[in-house]
Every structure is written in C-alpha cells, then in structure tokens.
Design a protein around this motif. Structure first.
Motif, PDB file in Angstrom:
ATOM      1  N   LEU A  14       0.828  -1.212   0.000  1.00 10.89           N
ATOM      2  CA  LEU A  14       0.000   0.000   0.000  1.00 10.89           C
ATOM      3  C   LEU A  14       0.859   1.257   0.000  1.00 10.89           C
ATOM      4  O   LEU A  14       0.518   2.261  -0.604  1.00 10.89           O
ATOM      5  N   ARG A  15       2.005   1.158   0.645  1.00 11.44           N
ATOM      6  CA  ARG A  15       2.909   2.307   0.730  1.00 11.44           C
ATOM      7  C   ARG A  15       3.988   2.288  -0.355  1.00 11.44           C
ATOM      8  O   ARG A  15       4.887   3.112  -0.367  1.00 11.44           O
ATOM      9  N   ASP A  16       3.877   1.345  -1.266  1.00  7.20           N
ATOM     10  CA  ASP A  16       4.832   1.219  -2.376  1.00  7.20           C
ATOM     11  C   ASP A  16       6.268   1.029  -1.905  1.00  7.20           C
ATOM     12  O   ASP A  16       7.208   1.520  -2.530  1.00  7.20           O
ATOM     13  N   TYR A  17       6.442   0.295  -0.808  1.00  2.00           N
ATOM     14  CA  TYR A  17       7.777  -0.045  -0.329  1.00  2.00           C
ATOM     15  C   TYR A  17       8.166  -1.422  -0.869  1.00  2.00           C
ATOM     16  O   TYR A  17       7.328  -2.299  -1.013  1.00  2.00           O
ATOM     17  N   THR A  18       9.438  -1.601  -1.126  1.00  5.68           N
ATOM     18  CA  THR A  18       9.925  -2.907  -1.569  1.00  5.68           C
ATOM     19  C   THR A  18      10.313  -3.741  -0.355  1.00  5.68           C
ATOM     20  O   THR A  18      10.556  -3.207   0.736  1.00  5.68           O
ATOM     21  N   GLN A  19      10.408  -5.040  -0.578  1.00  4.29           N
ATOM     22  CA  GLN A  19      10.912  -5.913   0.473  1.00  4.29           C
ATOM     23  C   GLN A  19      12.339  -5.517   0.829  1.00  4.29           C
ATOM     24  O   GLN A  19      12.722  -5.543   2.002  1.00  4.29           O
ATOM     25  N   GLU A  20      13.097  -5.148  -0.168  1.00  2.00           N
ATOM     26  CA  GLU A  20      14.482  -4.738   0.058  1.00  2.00           C
ATOM     27  C   GLU A  20      14.551  -3.527   0.982  1.00  2.00           C
ATOM     28  O   GLU A  20      15.396  -3.461   1.878  1.00  2.00           O
ATOM     29  N   HIS A  21      13.651  -2.559   0.789  1.00  2.00           N
ATOM     30  CA  HIS A  21      13.623  -1.364   1.633  1.00  2.00           C
ATOM     31  C   HIS A  21      13.380  -1.734   3.091  1.00  2.00           C
ATOM     32  O   HIS A  21      14.091  -1.253   3.993  1.00  2.00           O
ATOM     33  N   LEU A  22      12.386  -2.581   3.341  1.00  2.00           N
ATOM     34  CA  LEU A  22      12.108  -2.972   4.716  1.00  2.00           C
ATOM     35  C   LEU A  22      13.243  -3.800   5.298  1.00  2.00           C
ATOM     36  O   LEU A  22      13.626  -3.595   6.457  1.00  2.00           O
ATOM     37  N   GLY A  27      17.783  -4.054   9.015  1.00  2.00           N
ATOM     38  CA  GLY A  27      19.147  -4.567   9.149  1.00  2.00           C
ATOM     39  C   GLY A  27      19.236  -6.070   8.974  1.00  2.00           C
ATOM     40  O   GLY A  27      20.090  -6.716   9.587  1.00  2.00           O
ATOM     41  N   ILE A  28      18.346  -6.611   8.143  1.00  3.46           N
ATOM     42  CA  ILE A  28      18.361  -8.047   7.861  1.00  3.46           C
ATOM     43  C   ILE A  28      18.398  -8.255   6.353  1.00  3.46           C
ATOM     44  O   ILE A  28      18.152  -7.330   5.585  1.00  3.46           O
ATOM     45  N   GLY A  29      18.699  -9.469   5.938  1.00  2.00           N
ATOM     46  CA  GLY A  29      18.716  -9.784   4.520  1.00  2.00           C
ATOM     47  C   GLY A  29      17.306  -9.874   3.944  1.00  2.00           C
ATOM     48  O   GLY A  29      16.338 -10.097   4.674  1.00  2.00           O
ATOM     49  N   GLN A  30      17.219  -9.704   2.627  1.00  3.62           N
ATOM     50  CA  GLN A  30      15.918  -9.752   1.979  1.00  3.62           C
ATOM     51  C   GLN A  30      15.273 -11.131   2.120  1.00  3.62           C
ATOM     52  O   GLN A  30      14.056 -11.226   2.305  1.00  3.62           O
ATOM     53  N   SER A  31      16.058 -12.182   2.073  1.00  2.78           N
ATOM     54  CA  SER A  31      15.481 -13.527   2.222  1.00  2.78           C
ATOM     55  C   SER A  31      14.908 -13.718   3.624  1.00  2.78           C
ATOM     56  O   SER A  31      13.854 -14.349   3.785  1.00  2.78           O
ATOM     57  N   ALA A  32      15.557 -13.175   4.637  1.00  5.34           N
ATOM     58  CA  ALA A  32      15.031 -13.250   6.007  1.00  5.34           C
ATOM     59  C   ALA A  32      13.733 -12.458   6.111  1.00  5.34           C
ATOM     60  O   ALA A  32      12.776 -12.896   6.768  1.00  5.34           O
ATOM     61  N   TYR A  33      13.699 -11.297   5.453  1.00  5.75           N
ATOM     62  CA  TYR A  33      12.479 -10.493   5.472  1.00  5.75           C
ATOM     63  C   TYR A  33      11.331 -11.220   4.762  1.00  5.75           C
ATOM     64  O   TYR A  33      10.195 -11.209   5.243  1.00  5.75           O
ATOM     65  N   CYS A  34      11.624 -11.861   3.647  1.00  7.21           N
ATOM     66  CA  CYS A  34      10.598 -12.615   2.909  1.00  7.21           C
ATOM     67  C   CYS A  34       9.967 -13.676   3.800  1.00  7.21           C
ATOM     68  O   CYS A  34       8.753 -13.910   3.740  1.00  7.21           O
ATOM     69  N   LYS A  35      10.776 -14.313   4.632  1.00 10.54           N
ATOM     70  CA  LYS A  35      10.256 -15.328   5.549  1.00 10.54           C
ATOM     71  C   LYS A  35       9.287 -14.726   6.554  1.00 10.54           C
ATOM     72  O   LYS A  35       8.329 -15.376   6.967  1.00 10.54           O
ATOM     73  N   ILE A  36       9.517 -13.479   6.950  1.00  7.14           N
ATOM     74  CA  ILE A  36       8.589 -12.793   7.852  1.00  7.14           C
ATOM     75  C   ILE A  36       7.237 -12.638   7.170  1.00  7.14           C
ATOM     76  O   ILE A  36       6.199 -12.963   7.738  1.00  7.14           O
ATOM     77  N   ILE A  43       8.904 -13.825  14.597  1.00 11.90           N
ATOM     78  CA  ILE A  43       9.292 -12.417  14.532  1.00 11.90           C
ATOM     79  C   ILE A  43       9.334 -11.867  15.952  1.00 11.90           C
ATOM     80  O   ILE A  43       8.447 -12.135  16.756  1.00 11.90           O
ATOM     81  N   ARG A  44      10.394 -11.153  16.254  1.00  4.48           N
ATOM     82  CA  ARG A  44      10.554 -10.555  17.577  1.00  4.48           C
ATOM     83  C   ARG A  44       9.658  -9.323  17.714  1.00  4.48           C
ATOM     84  O   ARG A  44       9.355  -8.657  16.730  1.00  4.48           O
ATOM     85  N   VAL A  45       9.257  -9.042  18.927  1.00  8.05           N
ATOM     86  CA  VAL A  45       8.442  -7.861  19.196  1.00  8.05           C
ATOM     87  C   VAL A  45       9.177  -6.606  18.731  1.00  8.05           C
ATOM     88  O   VAL A  45       8.576  -5.695  18.165  1.00  8.05           O
ATOM     89  N   SER A  46      10.483  -6.573  18.932  1.00  7.90           N
ATOM     90  CA  SER A  46      11.258  -5.401  18.513  1.00  7.90           C
ATOM     91  C   SER A  46      11.183  -5.213  17.001  1.00  7.90           C
ATOM     92  O   SER A  46      11.105  -4.082  16.510  1.00  7.90           O
ATOM     93  N   GLN A  47      11.176  -6.324  16.248  1.00 13.13           N
ATOM     94  CA  GLN A  47      11.043  -6.226  14.789  1.00 13.13           C
ATOM     95  C   GLN A  47       9.646  -5.743  14.407  1.00 13.13           C
ATOM     96  O   GLN A  47       9.507  -4.938  13.490  1.00 13.13           O
ATOM     97  N   LEU A  48       8.617  -6.236  15.098  1.00 14.42           N
ATOM     98  CA  LEU A  48       7.258  -5.764  14.821  1.00 14.42           C
ATOM     99  C   LEU A  48       7.153  -4.262  15.060  1.00 14.42           C
ATOM    100  O   LEU A  48       6.535  -3.547  14.270  1.00 14.42           O
TER     101      LEU A  48
END
Length: 83
Positions: A14-22, A27-36, A43-48
């Motif tokens: 909705l905000r037109d952000y890429t997975q890479e941006h998040l 501070g994590i890899g894109q593959s780790a983010y994709c798993k989220i 997922i840790r509360v701090s990451q949420l």
C-alpha cells in the motif's frame, strides 16, 4: 504468523515499499524479510515495532481482523489475500 505476515505485506505494498527497503531498514537480509511476510519464521516484538514504525502504523494493526488498509490493498493489487 502467516496472518501477521500478510498484513505486513499488504501495508508494505500500500505504501509502495519494496521488500528490500524494509529488509535494509530492519538490518536483515531480503530472504530473512521474505520469511517474515510468508510467516515462515518467528518475529521478535522489537522487529514488529520497527516494521510498524517504518509503515507508519501501530503494532496492533498487524493483529486486527478488519484492517481497512489491507481491505483497500485487496482492491489495489487485484485480490491479494490478506486473511
């Protein structure tokens, strides 16, 4: 976890952000983010909190049953199932 990941994905799109941006912002890899987003990792509360801040929402948005942003996302992205 999958519901939370779907909500995060819908809000990200909705905000037109890429997975890479998040991933970079977290501070994590894109593959780790994709798993989220796929709900394939805990997922840790701090990451949420970080994701919520990046997306400009409260953490509670990830847990709501009726999420207007997510519902709008369904229309914008042609039927993405957000739960």
């Amino acid at each position: 976890m999958q519901q939370i990941g779907r909500r995060i994905r819908a809000l990200r799109l909705l905000r037109d952000y890429t997975q890479e941006h998040l991933a970079d912002s977290l501070g994590i890899g894109q593959s780790a983010y994709c798993k989220i987003e796929r709900g394939q990792t805990d997922i840790r509360v701090s990451q949420l909190r970080q994701i919520a801040a990046i997306l400009g929402v409260c953490v509670t948005e990830f847990f709501k049953e009726n999420n207007k942003d997510a519902d709008n996302q369904l229309v914008k992205w042609g039927g993405v199932n957000v739960g």
